[in-house]
Design an enzyme around this catalytic site. Structure first.
Site, PDB file in Angstrom:
ATOM      1  N   LYS A  13      42.986  31.536  41.856  1.00 33.17           N
ATOM      2  CA  LYS A  13      42.231  31.529  42.711  1.00 33.17           C
ATOM      3  C   LYS A  13      41.422  31.083  42.502  1.00 33.17           C
ATOM      4  O   LYS A  13      40.674  30.445  44.123  1.00 33.17           O
ATOM      5  CB  LYS A  13      42.055  33.462  43.340  1.00 33.17           C
ATOM      6  CG  LYS A  13      44.099  33.332  42.847  1.00 33.17           C
ATOM      7  CD  LYS A  13      43.624  34.872  43.598  1.00 33.17           C
ATOM      8  CE  LYS A  13      43.585  36.497  42.465  1.00 33.17           C
ATOM      9  NZ  LYS A  13      43.830  36.362  41.402  1.00 33.17           N
ATOM     10  N   ARG A  88      44.927  42.937  47.963  1.00 31.75           N
ATOM     11  CA  ARG A  88      45.746  43.436  46.512  1.00 31.75           C
ATOM     12  C   ARG A  88      46.383  44.679  46.516  1.00 31.75           C
ATOM     13  O   ARG A  88      47.354  44.855  45.442  1.00 31.75           O
ATOM     14  CB  ARG A  88      44.585  43.432  45.281  1.00 31.75           C
ATOM     15  CG  ARG A  88      44.012  42.620  44.561  1.00 31.75           C
ATOM     16  CD  ARG A  88      43.162  42.999  43.529  1.00 31.75           C
ATOM     17  NE  ARG A  88      43.513  42.550  42.216  1.00 31.75           N
ATOM     18  CZ  ARG A  88      42.554  41.334  42.069  1.00 31.75           C
ATOM     19  NH1 ARG A  88      41.464  40.991  43.120  1.00 31.75           N
ATOM     20  NH2 ARG A  88      42.349  41.039  40.310  1.00 31.75           N
ATOM     21  N   ARG A 127      39.213  30.609  28.869  1.00 31.30           N
ATOM     22  CA  ARG A 127      38.253  30.795  29.596  1.00 31.30           C
ATOM     23  C   ARG A 127      36.732  31.888  28.716  1.00 31.30           C
ATOM     24  O   ARG A 127      35.759  31.614  28.626  1.00 31.30           O
ATOM     25  CB  ARG A 127      38.086  31.458  31.019  1.00 31.30           C
ATOM     26  CG  ARG A 127      36.988  32.376  31.514  1.00 31.30           C
ATOM     27  CD  ARG A 127      37.787  32.073  33.194  1.00 31.30           C
ATOM     28  NE  ARG A 127      38.093  33.785  33.090  1.00 31.30           N
ATOM     29  CZ  ARG A 127      38.478  34.376  33.952  1.00 31.30           C
ATOM     30  NH1 ARG A 127      38.750  33.564  35.344  1.00 31.30           N
ATOM     31  NH2 ARG A 127      39.144  35.874  34.056  1.00 31.30           N
ATOM     32  N   ARG A 139      33.616  38.751  30.046  1.00 30.88           N
ATOM     33  CA  ARG A 139      34.182  39.328  31.738  1.00 30.88           C
ATOM     34  C   ARG A 139      34.819  40.325  30.351  1.00 30.88           C
ATOM     35  O   ARG A 139      35.246  40.038  29.613  1.00 30.88           O
ATOM     36  CB  ARG A 139      35.072  38.330  32.653  1.00 30.88           C
ATOM     37  CG  ARG A 139      34.222  38.633  33.492  1.00 30.88           C
ATOM     38  CD  ARG A 139      35.178  37.469  34.069  1.00 30.88           C
ATOM     39  NE  ARG A 139      36.431  38.609  34.805  1.00 30.88           N
ATOM     40  CZ  ARG A 139      37.120  38.560  36.157  1.00 30.88           C
ATOM     41  NH1 ARG A 139      37.788  36.763  36.196  1.00 30.88           N
ATOM     42  NH2 ARG A 139      38.616  39.221  36.317  1.00 30.88           N
ATOM     43  N   ARG A 150      45.735  44.181  34.202  1.00 30.50           N
ATOM     44  CA  ARG A 150      45.583  43.724  35.107  1.00 30.50           C
ATOM     45  C   ARG A 150      47.260  42.812  35.939  1.00 30.50           C
ATOM     46  O   ARG A 150      47.330  43.082  36.806  1.00 30.50           O
ATOM     47  CB  ARG A 150      44.852  42.419  35.037  1.00 30.50           C
ATOM     48  CG  ARG A 150      43.357  43.742  34.930  1.00 30.50           C
ATOM     49  CD  ARG A 150      42.172  41.797  33.989  1.00 30.50           C
ATOM     50  NE  ARG A 150      42.344  40.473  35.007  1.00 30.50           N
ATOM     51  CZ  ARG A 150      41.926  39.883  34.400  1.00 30.50           C
ATOM     52  NH1 ARG A 150      41.679  39.769  33.392  1.00 30.50           N
ATOM     53  NH2 ARG A 150      40.903  38.947  35.524  1.00 30.50           N
TER      54      ARG A 150
HETATM   55  P1  AP5 Z   1      40.448  31.029  37.975  1.00 25.27           P
HETATM   56  O1  AP5 Z   1      40.225  30.648  38.921  1.00 25.27           O
HETATM   57  O2  AP5 Z   1      39.335  32.161  37.624  1.00 25.27           O
HETATM   58  O3  AP5 Z   1      41.425  32.686  38.254  1.00 25.27           O
HETATM   59  P2  AP5 Z   1      41.424  33.660  38.911  1.00 25.27           P
HETATM   60  O4  AP5 Z   1      43.036  33.727  40.138  1.00 25.27           O
HETATM   61  O5  AP5 Z   1      40.368  33.831  39.826  1.00 25.27           O
HETATM   62  O6  AP5 Z   1      40.947  34.559  37.754  1.00 25.27           O
HETATM   63  P3  AP5 Z   1      40.292  35.578  37.889  1.00 25.27           P
HETATM   64  O7  AP5 Z   1      41.019  36.386  36.198  1.00 25.27           O
HETATM   65  O8  AP5 Z   1      39.702  35.907  37.890  1.00 25.27           O
HETATM   66  O9  AP5 Z   1      41.718  36.560  38.833  1.00 25.27           O
HETATM   67  P4  AP5 Z   1      41.692  37.947  38.768  1.00 25.27           P
HETATM   68  O10 AP5 Z   1      42.373  38.389  40.243  1.00 25.27           O
HETATM   69  O11 AP5 Z   1      41.752  39.155  37.408  1.00 25.27           O
HETATM   70  O12 AP5 Z   1      40.015  38.712  38.918  1.00 25.27           O
HETATM   71  P5  AP5 Z   1      38.961  39.407  39.822  1.00 25.27           P
HETATM   72  O13 AP5 Z   1      37.725  38.999  39.910  1.00 25.27           O
HETATM   73  O14 AP5 Z   1      39.778  39.229  42.044  1.00 25.27           O
HETATM   74  O15 AP5 Z   1      40.709  30.462  36.779  1.00 25.27           O
HETATM   75  C1  AP5 Z   1      40.803  30.669  35.203  1.00 25.27           C
HETATM   76  C2  AP5 Z   1      40.761  29.982  34.594  1.00 25.27           C
HETATM   77  O16 AP5 Z   1      42.006  29.103  34.268  1.00 25.27           O
HETATM   78  C3  AP5 Z   1      39.680  29.582  34.349  1.00 25.27           C
HETATM   79  O17 AP5 Z   1      39.040  29.072  33.124  1.00 25.27           O
HETATM   80  C4  AP5 Z   1      39.959  27.999  34.665  1.00 25.27           C
HETATM   81  O18 AP5 Z   1      39.244  26.600  34.860  1.00 25.27           O
HETATM   82  C5  AP5 Z   1      41.532  27.626  34.465  1.00 25.27           C
HETATM   83  N1  AP5 Z   1      42.621  26.789  35.865  1.00 25.27           N
HETATM   84  C6  AP5 Z   1      42.247  27.956  36.959  1.00 25.27           C
HETATM   85  N2  AP5 Z   1      43.650  26.798  37.276  1.00 25.27           N
HETATM   86  C7  AP5 Z   1      43.472  26.034  36.304  1.00 25.27           C
HETATM   87  C8  AP5 Z   1      45.071  24.635  36.502  1.00 25.27           C
HETATM   88  N3  AP5 Z   1      45.574  24.092  37.708  1.00 25.27           N
HETATM   89  N4  AP5 Z   1      45.608  24.163  35.223  1.00 25.27           N
HETATM   90  C9  AP5 Z   1      44.401  24.581  34.056  1.00 25.27           C
HETATM   91  N5  AP5 Z   1      43.710  26.182  34.145  1.00 25.27           N
HETATM   92  C10 AP5 Z   1      43.503  26.589  35.156  1.00 25.27           C
HETATM   93  O19 AP5 Z   1      38.576  40.442  40.254  1.00 25.27           O
HETATM   94  C11 AP5 Z   1      38.633  41.617  38.914  1.00 25.27           C
HETATM   95  C12 AP5 Z   1      38.939  42.470  39.282  1.00 25.27           C
HETATM   96  O20 AP5 Z   1      37.750  43.408  40.007  1.00 25.27           O
HETATM   97  C13 AP5 Z   1      40.208  43.448  39.075  1.00 25.27           C
HETATM   98  O21 AP5 Z   1      40.590  44.063  38.144  1.00 25.27           O
HETATM   99  C14 AP5 Z   1      39.795  44.979  40.306  1.00 25.27           C
HETATM  100  O22 AP5 Z   1      39.107  45.882  38.527  1.00 25.27           O
HETATM  101  C15 AP5 Z   1      38.222  44.334  40.878  1.00 25.27           C
HETATM  102  N6  AP5 Z   1      39.223  44.000  42.111  1.00 25.27           N
HETATM  103  C16 AP5 Z   1      38.711  42.768  42.550  1.00 25.27           C
HETATM  104  N7  AP5 Z   1      39.588  42.493  43.921  1.00 25.27           N
HETATM  105  C17 AP5 Z   1      39.858  44.183  44.005  1.00 25.27           C
HETATM  106  C18 AP5 Z   1      40.749  44.833  45.296  1.00 25.27           C
HETATM  107  N8  AP5 Z   1      41.084  44.334  46.326  1.00 25.27           N
HETATM  108  N9  AP5 Z   1      41.307  45.454  45.340  1.00 25.27           N
HETATM  109  C19 AP5 Z   1      40.967  46.656  43.918  1.00 25.27           C
HETATM  110  N10 AP5 Z   1      39.782  46.083  42.972  1.00 25.27           N
HETATM  111  C20 AP5 Z   1      39.120  44.798  42.648  1.00 25.27           C
END
Ligand code: AP5
Length: 205
Positions: A13, A88, A127, A139, A150
């Site tokens: 994402k 979410r 990562r 992280r 998660r």
């Molecule tokens: P990346 O692009 O970082 O993937 P992502 O889907 O953004 O993964 P995250 O781990 O950041 O998502 P998340 O939803 O758990 O975390 P968030 O910060 O939103 O890619 C990941 C890796 O893969 C990278 O190294 C990239 O280079 C690689 N990659 C990408 N695409 C690829 C491909 N096609 N092929 C190969 N490699 C690839 O949330 C964190 C925490 O915040 C949550 O757990 C929660 O506690 C809180 N939170 C956030 N939003 C909310 C909400 N709306 N409500 C409640 N709590 C929330």
């Protein structure tokens, strides 16, 4: 353009949001990034979110809805935005619908990135390794144990949004197992077909 990127942790994402933002000049609204900044700054929201995030839980709906409600009022969000990590839960999606309705704004699409679990684990581990190699702070939630939690949260609380947006004819699913470039190209193709982008916008990708 107003777009939601939906998908499990590590599905790409953030990566895709950055590429689309760069290309189309709209803003990325990542609740994860906003919450990590709040934790780092030690704000009241950060203090509330820190432990929840480190344990792979979800921050309360009213907190993240409040953050997004404020953020979409800012001038740079007027041209459009990509929501990365929000909504979410179904209550978050309903709150977003209300916010957009009050502002007479339309959501163009919800793009779901579909990636299998073993690939998610491999990506998150990679990562963490790369971050460590750069000497930066990894992280707290990028460990296999927290990733499992998660993913469980995603399945129980976020996956229902697939049905929610499918019923509203907003959902488009993309194979997130393709290369980063292919995924971007596919998203651009979809957005063009929807009329959210001019054809020239995706020709080079
Ligand atoms: P990346 O692009 O970082 O993937 P992502 O889907 O953004 O993964 P995250 O781990 O950041 O998502 P998340 O939803 O758990 O975390 P968030 O910060 O939103 O890619 C990941 C890796 O893969 C990278 O190294 C990239 O280079 C690689 N990659 C990408 N695409 C690829 C491909 N096609 N092929 C190969 N490699 C690839 O949330 C964190 C925490 O915040 C949550 O757990 C929660 O506690 C809180 N939170 C956030 N939003 C909310 C909400 N709306 N409500 C409640 N709590 C929330």
């Amino acid at each position: 353009m107003r777009l939601i990127l939906l998908g499990p942790p590590g599905s790409g994402k953030g990566t895709q949001a950055q590429r689309l933002v760069h290309r189309h000049g709209i803003v990325q609204l990542s609740t994860g990034e906003m919450l990590r900044a709040a934790v780092a700054a030690g704000t009241p929201v950060g203090l509330q979110a820190k432990e929840i995030m480190a344990n792979g839980g979800l921050v309360p709906d009213e907190v993240v809805v409040g953050i997004i409600a404020d953020r979409i009022e800012e001038p740079d969000a007027k041209k459009g935005f990509i929501l990365d990590g929000f909504p979410r839960t179904v209550p978050q999606a309903e709150a977003l619908d209300d916010l957009l309705r009050k502002k007479h704004l339309k959501l163009d699409a919800v793009v779901e990135l579909r990636v299998n679990e073993s690939a998610l684990l491999a990506r998150v581990e990679k990562r963490a390794e790369e971050t460590r190699a750069r000497g930066e702070e990894v992280r707290l939630d990028d460990t296999p144990e927290v990733l499992t939690k998660r993913l469980a949260q995603y399945r129980s609380l976020t996956e229902p949004l697939i049905h929610y947006y499918s019923e509203r004819r907003k959902l488009l699913t993309v194979d997130g197992m393709m290369t980063i470039e292919h995924v971007t190209r596919e998203i651009n193709r979809i957005l063009t077909a929807l009329g959210a982008l001019e054809p020239k916008d995706h020709e080079e990708h």
